[in-house]
Design a protein around this motif. Structure first.
Motif, short mmCIF file in Angstrom:
data_model
loop_
_atom_site.label_atom_id
_atom_site.label_comp_id
_atom_site.label_asym_id
_atom_site.label_seq_id
_atom_site.Cartn_x
_atom_site.Cartn_y
_atom_site.Cartn_z
N GLY A 140 -3.38 4.39 6.53
CA GLY A 140 -4.20 3.82 5.46
C GLY A 140 -5.68 3.71 5.79
O GLY A 140 -6.45 3.17 5.02
N LYS A 141 -6.10 4.26 6.93
CA LYS A 141 -7.52 4.16 7.31
C LYS A 141 -8.39 5.05 6.44
O LYS A 141 -9.55 4.75 6.20
N VAL A 142 -7.86 6.18 6.01
CA VAL A 142 -8.62 7.08 5.15
C VAL A 142 -7.72 7.59 4.02
O VAL A 142 -6.49 7.51 4.13
N TYR A 143 -8.35 8.06 2.96
CA TYR A 143 -7.60 8.70 1.88
C TYR A 143 -7.94 10.18 1.89
O TYR A 143 -9.10 10.55 2.07
N ALA A 144 -6.93 10.99 1.67
CA ALA A 144 -7.17 12.44 1.57
C ALA A 144 -6.92 12.88 0.12
O ALA A 144 -6.00 12.38 -0.53
N GLU A 145 -7.78 13.75 -0.37
CA GLU A 145 -7.54 14.36 -1.68
C GLU A 145 -6.92 15.72 -1.38
O GLU A 145 -7.56 16.55 -0.72
N VAL A 146 -5.69 15.92 -1.81
CA VAL A 146 -5.04 17.19 -1.49
C VAL A 146 -4.77 17.99 -2.76
O VAL A 146 -4.59 17.42 -3.83
N SER A 253 15.19 -5.49 6.73
CA SER A 253 14.85 -5.10 5.35
C SER A 253 13.62 -5.84 4.83
O SER A 253 13.04 -5.46 3.82
N ASP A 254 13.20 -6.91 5.52
CA ASP A 254 12.00 -7.66 5.11
C ASP A 254 10.73 -7.10 5.72
O ASP A 254 9.63 -7.54 5.38
N GLN A 255 10.86 -6.17 6.66
CA GLN A 255 9.67 -5.75 7.42
C GLN A 255 8.70 -4.90 6.59
O GLN A 255 9.07 -3.89 5.99
N VAL A 256 7.45 -5.31 6.63
CA VAL A 256 6.39 -4.58 5.93
C VAL A 256 5.55 -3.88 6.99
O VAL A 256 5.19 -4.49 8.01
N THR A 264 3.08 -2.44 -2.54
CA THR A 264 1.81 -2.54 -3.28
C THR A 264 1.94 -3.61 -4.35
O THR A 264 1.88 -3.32 -5.54
N PRO A 265 2.14 -4.87 -3.95
CA PRO A 265 2.28 -5.91 -4.98
C PRO A 265 0.93 -6.27 -5.61
O PRO A 265 -0.12 -5.88 -5.08
N ASN A 266 0.98 -7.04 -6.67
CA ASN A 266 -0.28 -7.55 -7.25
C ASN A 266 -0.89 -8.60 -6.32
O ASN A 266 -2.09 -8.74 -6.26
N LEU A 267 -0.01 -9.34 -5.65
CA LEU A 267 -0.49 -10.40 -4.74
C LEU A 267 0.31 -10.36 -3.44
O LEU A 267 1.55 -10.39 -3.48
N TYR A 268 -0.40 -10.27 -2.30
CA TYR A 268 0.26 -10.29 -0.99
C TYR A 268 -0.32 -11.46 -0.20
O TYR A 268 -1.53 -11.49 0.06
N ILE A 269 0.52 -12.42 0.13
CA ILE A 269 0.05 -13.56 0.93
C ILE A 269 0.57 -13.36 2.35
O ILE A 269 1.78 -13.26 2.57
N ALA A 270 -0.35 -13.29 3.31
CA ALA A 270 0.03 -13.08 4.72
C ALA A 270 -0.20 -14.38 5.47
O ALA A 270 -1.34 -14.82 5.63
N ALA A 271 0.89 -15.00 5.91
CA ALA A 271 0.77 -16.29 6.61
C ALA A 271 1.13 -16.09 8.08
O ALA A 271 2.23 -15.62 8.39
N GLY A 272 0.21 -16.39 8.97
CA GLY A 272 0.49 -16.27 10.40
C GLY A 272 0.71 -14.83 10.83
O GLY A 272 1.52 -14.53 11.70
N ILE A 273 -0.03 -13.93 10.19
CA ILE A 273 0.05 -12.49 10.51
C ILE A 273 -1.35 -12.06 10.93
O ILE A 273 -2.33 -12.32 10.21
N GLY A 282 1.30 -0.93 5.79
CA GLY A 282 2.35 -1.20 4.80
C GLY A 282 1.90 -2.00 3.61
O GLY A 282 2.56 -2.00 2.58
N MET A 283 0.78 -2.73 3.74
CA MET A 283 0.40 -3.62 2.62
C MET A 283 -1.06 -3.50 2.23
O MET A 283 -1.53 -4.21 1.34
N GLY A 284 -1.78 -2.57 2.87
CA GLY A 284 -3.22 -2.46 2.66
C GLY A 284 -3.62 -2.07 1.24
O GLY A 284 -4.75 -2.32 0.83
N THR A 285 -2.68 -1.49 0.46
CA THR A 285 -3.04 -1.12 -0.92
C THR A 285 -2.59 -2.19 -1.93
O THR A 285 -2.60 -1.95 -3.13
N SER A 286 -2.22 -3.38 -1.42
CA SER A 286 -1.88 -4.49 -2.34
C SER A 286 -3.12 -4.81 -3.17
O SER A 286 -4.24 -4.68 -2.69
N LYS A 287 -2.89 -5.26 -4.41
CA LYS A 287 -4.07 -5.45 -5.28
C LYS A 287 -4.91 -6.64 -4.85
O LYS A 287 -6.13 -6.55 -4.79
#
Ligand SMILES: Cc1cc2nc3c(=O)[nH]c(=O)nc-3n(C[C@H](O)[C@H](O)[C@H](O)COP(=O)(O)OP(=O)(O)OC[C@H]3O[C@@H](n4cnc5c(N)ncnc54)[C@H](O)[C@@H]3O)c2cc1C
Length: 329
Positions: A140-146, A253-256, A264-273, A282-287
């Motif tokens: 997720g560091k860069v986007y490629a247009e292919v 199954s919970d691992q992101v 890619t949820p609308n809201l991602y809350i990261a607690a103690g991460i 895994g979650m960088g494109t969350s809104k």
């Protein structure tokens, strides 16, 4: 016959949301190319789902039905889908980048000897009608247009929750075409003996609109109830970092993240991460990302839209109470 095709993934008689999202974007592409938008259902008894695909924009629905396709198998579904593609020759074939979609898209692309742009977050067609896809690379560091060389079909798998579905319109009635595939027992080389479901009625992490995730900062499995309570009032689900999963605090199954699920949820809350590169993959494109961490230097704050620098045990329970109060009002 050319056309833009969307593979309609379904589970327990319900079409997965990502299919509607892809149809929404593919409709624009089909209009631009002047081609028909088609959906393909593969299974044992799928015709009943065709009208829903029409409501979400498909003009034509292929129902590929055989008793041997009652459950997903790589071999059976690859044969059924790739035979139909070879026969009808759509210009573009799109699938969801779900667990099944990743498996099937790679096999079908291999069988058809065409390229595949995986896990795309955006699609378009250029003036010549060639598919252009945007996909994250290097965690997720860069986007490629292919783009694609001169192949048919041009194939891409699309990340769930990034494209917008159309408002369903039940008056849109698709043409339904029934296909009997030539799938032989020797095409299906695995037997699915049992499917063990996790998570009960809650949506899958990859389709959840709100995720409350906890990492090593949660200190132990006994503390996750505070995240579950917050997730419940927000109608969300709980996720975890790999550190929490490796410690045995949460199921795999919970691992992101890079070696977990891409969400890619609308809201991602990261607690103690902390926000390692592998978690961000895994979650960088969350809104919207909210980080709660007592270390102001934690890398997660570079990615977060909102940050709370504090002890999560002091922040999360009152936050839950506040949401409850707002909902009651
Ligand atoms: C090949 C590979 C693949 C990987 N795949 C993944 C993956 O899929 N997913 C993933 O998550 N990781 C993955 N990792 C691991 C990754 O590198 C990190 O080790 C992991 O993400 C760290 O998890 P964490 O943030 O929970 O723990 P830590 O990095 O230990 O961070 C814990 C955070 O909690 C904070 N904290 C502690 N107590 C509190 C408190 N009371 N209140 C508030 N904050 C507190 C700390 O300040 C710290 O920032 C992978 C690594 C490799 C090498």
């Amino acid at each position: 016959m050319a056309g833009i095709w969307v593979y309609a993934e379904h589970r327990d008689g319900t079409i997965r949301k990502v299919t509607f999202e892809i149809l929404g974007e593919a409709k624009k592409l089909a209009e631009q190319k002047g081609e028909e938008l088609c959906a393909v259902l593969v299974g044992a008894d799928v015709e009943g789902m065709a009208s829903k695909l029409g409501a979400y924009g498909a003009e034509r629905v292929y129902c590929v039905e055989a008793e041997s396709l009652s459950g997903y198998t790589t071999g059976g579904f690859t044969k059924a889908l790739s035979d139909l593609v070879q026969q009808e020759k759509p210009s573009i074939l799109l699938l969801g980048a779900t667990a099944n979609g990743k498996d099937l898209s790679a096999r079908v692309a291999g069988r058809l000897k065409v390229g595949l742009a995986t896990d795309c977050t955006g699609i378009a067609v250029d003036d010549a009608g060639t598919l252009q896809a945007r996909r994250p690379m290097f965690a997720g560091k860069v986007y490629a247009e292919v783009s694609f060389s001169d192949v048919t079909p041009q194939m891409a798998s699309i990340r769930p929750n990034v494209l917008l579905a159309l408002e369903p319109d039940e008056t849109r009635k698709p043409e339904v075409i029934k296909i009997t595939p030539d799938v032989k027992p020797e095409d299906i080389r695995i037997a699915v003996k049992d499917i063990m479901k996790t998570g009960g009625e809650k949506p899958d992490l990859t389709e959840a609109e709100i995720i409350v995730s906890g990492g090593r900062g949660m200190k132990g499995p006994e503390n996750y109830h505070i995240l579950e309570e917050l997730a419940d009032v927000l109608s969300g689900v709980v996720g975890a970092s790999r550190a929490a999963v490796d410690a045995g605090w949460r199921p795999q199954s919970d691992q992101v993240g890079q070696s977990g699920k891409v969400v890619t949820p609308n809201l991602y809350i990261a607690a103690g991460i902390s926000g390692s590169i592998q978690h961000l993959a895994g979650m960088g494109t969350s809104k919207v990302i909210v980080a709660i961490n007592k270390d102001p230097e934690a890398p997660i704050f570079k990615k977060a839209d909102y940050g709370v620098v504090d002890d999560l045990f002091k922040v999360v329970p009152p936050l839950t109470e506040q949401v409850k109060k707002l909902k009651a009002e």
